[in-house]
Design a protein around this motif. Structure first.
Motif, PDB file in Angstrom:
ATOM      1  N   TYR A 248      52.656-126.049  -4.628  1.00 40.54           N
ATOM      2  CA  TYR A 248      52.423-127.238  -5.466  1.00 40.54           C
ATOM      3  C   TYR A 248      50.933-127.519  -5.645  1.00 40.54           C
ATOM      4  O   TYR A 248      50.557-128.404  -6.402  1.00 40.54           O
ATOM      5  N   GLY A 249      50.117-126.766  -4.934  1.00 39.56           N
ATOM      6  CA  GLY A 249      48.674-126.830  -5.175  1.00 39.56           C
ATOM      7  C   GLY A 249      48.319-125.796  -6.222  1.00 39.56           C
ATOM      8  O   GLY A 249      48.407-124.594  -5.954  1.00 39.56           O
ATOM      9  N   ALA A 250      47.962-126.216  -7.421  1.00 38.32           N
ATOM     10  CA  ALA A 250      47.711-125.259  -8.514  1.00 38.32           C
ATOM     11  C   ALA A 250      46.509-125.684  -9.353  1.00 38.32           C
ATOM     12  O   ALA A 250      46.502-125.558 -10.572  1.00 38.32           O
ATOM     13  N   ALA A 251      45.467-126.178  -8.674  1.00 37.71           N
ATOM     14  CA  ALA A 251      44.274-126.606  -9.421  1.00 37.71           C
ATOM     15  C   ALA A 251      43.524-125.406  -9.970  1.00 37.71           C
ATOM     16  O   ALA A 251      43.540-124.321  -9.374  1.00 37.71           O
ATOM     17  N   SER A 252      42.844-125.608 -11.086  1.00 36.05           N
ATOM     18  CA  SER A 252      41.945-124.574 -11.603  1.00 36.05           C
ATOM     19  C   SER A 252      40.751-125.236 -12.280  1.00 36.05           C
ATOM     20  O   SER A 252      40.797-126.431 -12.611  1.00 36.05           O
ATOM     21  N   ILE A 253      39.687-124.457 -12.441  1.00 35.71           N
ATOM     22  CA  ILE A 253      38.530-124.916 -13.221  1.00 35.71           C
ATOM     23  C   ILE A 253      38.473-124.059 -14.474  1.00 35.71           C
ATOM     24  O   ILE A 253      38.299-122.838 -14.408  1.00 35.71           O
ATOM     25  N   GLY A 254      38.702-124.727 -15.610  1.00 35.11           N
ATOM     26  CA  GLY A 254      38.763-124.033 -16.893  1.00 35.11           C
ATOM     27  C   GLY A 254      37.395-123.952 -17.545  1.00 35.11           C
ATOM     28  O   GLY A 254      36.462-124.684 -17.188  1.00 35.11           O
ATOM     29  N   ILE A 255      37.287-123.036 -18.500  1.00 37.10           N
ATOM     30  CA  ILE A 255      36.042-122.891 -19.251  1.00 37.10           C
ATOM     31  C   ILE A 255      36.355-122.484 -20.695  1.00 37.10           C
ATOM     32  O   ILE A 255      37.253-121.660 -20.931  1.00 37.10           O
ATOM     33  N   ALA A 256      35.633-123.089 -21.622  1.00 34.65           N
ATOM     34  CA  ALA A 256      35.746-122.722 -23.041  1.00 34.65           C
ATOM     35  C   ALA A 256      34.351-122.437 -23.566  1.00 34.65           C
ATOM     36  O   ALA A 256      33.356-122.943 -23.029  1.00 34.65           O
ATOM     37  N   VAL A 257      34.259-121.648 -24.618  1.00 33.75           N
ATOM     38  CA  VAL A 257      32.964-121.334 -25.235  1.00 33.75           C
ATOM     39  C   VAL A 257      32.957-121.882 -26.656  1.00 33.75           C
ATOM     40  O   VAL A 257      33.972-121.850 -27.356  1.00 33.75           O
TER      41      VAL A 257
END
Ligand code: FRU
Length: 434
Positions: A248-257
């Motif tokens: 249930y821990g599913a954090a992420s750090i996203g990135i867009a250009v």
């Protein structure tokens, strides 16, 4: 350019320990000052440039804060008002000649109500548009809870003005949505009813001169149906068994250009952004990595994010605070956790919720807000004794020493230091001076 999705593993997070003096916030004095008795504020950021440097404008320091007006000035309902603050959150601003905590003047709302395409304004960043005089962009999260959870990184643009008496803004009449959770690079509402998708942090990558945007997100996939494998586990000690709840821990750090050229023309609309694979996931470890931000220092790339004790999963735990990761190879990693564990500055166990929403500037100054502070000598986990903060905490400084960090200085409440003055006469170097 090779891009990696790095992992904060279960084995890394097992090294997280509260109360190491080099990675722990100082205990805040019970008699801390309040910036303005009529308003409660939390997530805050300084006016900055696209390279991350805090800037002054015509000699004024400027910060934005998430805010709600206090309804009950006698403070008898402050606990309820504080804990329901997200329902009325708007972005306000402060200005000061000195950057000292005692001098912040409340300026009120930043965005016009016509810019509100959803009821709540949540975190982001206030950035002077490079080469465009007094144009400023407020990147923020446009948020609604119903009928379904919606959260869209967005931007409103305006102008900053100042004279001898203070700072004010014009514009900020409309909002442009940047991108939405797509179910491919990050979880969307259909996959995870509790999905996080917020806190846009645009910056220029010194290696290619392009504008990117970080954001808080969750790993794409159905909540509760992830497999935690050896990549998520790391090297576990003998006999350690991963709890079923870890997934249930599913954090992420996203990135867009952003498309080349779009920054200069201020075109931040949906078709100008491309989402890429996330920079980092915490699958099996934690469900929230909020307010991600980036610092370039001594040839290394530091990725910072805030997280909660309550969002760790499985058998893991750690304090509320700021966590960080470092790459020797630029923005796209691979990243490894700072201090081996990822913990950079956590709350002390005697005041486990005293501060949150830490933001590290390129010089290592860390600003946060005061959340709830237990009375000295009382049970730190008994909310009945808490004094509500809703104002800025003492600014602290950390030294970045390769893959380690050290708490080194404690400064005044809400103290801000600038690295540059605006306007400038020359074009910016892409890499901020270290
Ligand atoms: C961090 C945070 C942000 C969000 C805001 C909402 O404190 O949770 O992720 O934008 O607060 O209040």
């Amino acid at each position: 350019m090779t891009s990696y999705t790095s992992r904060w593993t279960i084995a890394d997070a097992l090294k997280v320990h509260a109360d190491d003096p080099t990675t722990t916030m100082p205990v805040i004095d019970q008699n801390f000052p309040t910036m303005d008795e009529a308003v409660m504020i939390w997530d805050t950021g300084a006016l900055r440039n696209i390279h991350g440097q805090t800037v002054t404008f015509k000699g004024w320091y400027v910060i934005w804060s998430l805010a709600v007006d206090k309804v009950d000035l006698t403070n008898s309902n402050i606990y309820d008002e504080w804990h329901s603050r997200n329902n009325g959150a708007y972005i306000g601003y402060w200005y000061s000649r000195t950057g000292n905590g005692a001098d912040w003047q409340w300026g009120g709302r930043l965005l016009e109500t016509s810019a509100d395409i959803r009821p709540h304004e949540w975190s982001g960043g206030l950035i002077m548009r490079e080469g465009m005089g007094n144009v400023v962009d407020m990147f923020y999260t446009s948020e609604a809870d119903s009928p379904v959870n919606q959260s869209v990184p967005s931007v409103a643009s305006g102008q900053i003005y100042a004279d001898a008496n203070g700072v004010w803004f014009g514009g900020f009449e409309t909002t442009t949505e940047m991108f939405s959770a797509d179910g491919v690079h990050n979880a969307n509402a259909q996959q995870d009813a509790y999905f996080d998708f917020r806190d846009p942090h645009p910056f220029v990558n010194p290696d290619d001169g392009r504008v990117y945007c970080l954001y808080e997100s969750n790993v794409a996939g159905m909540r509760g149906q992830f497999t935690i494998g050896s990549e998520e586990e790391g090297v576990l000690p003998p006999g350690f068994s991963v709890d079923a709840g870890a997934q249930y821990g599913a954090a992420s750090i996203g990135i867009a250009v952003l498309d080349d050229g779009a920054y200069k023309s201020g075109d931040f609309s949906r078709d100008r952004w491309t989402q890429l694979d996330p920079l980092l996931t915490a699958l099996g470890v934690n469900d929230q990595m909020e307010r991600p931000h980036i610092v370039f220092s001594n040839g290394l790339t530091y990725l910072f994010t805030i997280s909660h004790h309550s969002t760790y999963t499985g058998n893991l735990s750690g304090p509320d605070g700021v966590y960080g990761f470092v790459s020797e190879n630029g923005v796209f990693g691979p990243y490894k956790p700072l201090n081996s564990s990822g913990l950079v500055l956590g709350n002390p166990s005697s005041a486990p919720y005293e501060t949150y929403s830490h933001f590290v500037d390129p010089a290592g100054y860390v600003q946060a807000f005061i959340d709830t502070l237990p009375a000295p000598g009382t049970d730190p986990n008994n909310p009945d004794t808490y004094r509500i903060g809703a104002t800025l905490a003492p600014t602290v400084k950390i030294e970045l020493d390769g893959d380690r960090t050290f708490l080194s200085e404690v400064h005044g409440y809400g103290q801000v230091y600038a690295q540059a003055a605006w306007p400038v006469g020359k074009a910016w170097d892409h890499r901020p001076a270290s």
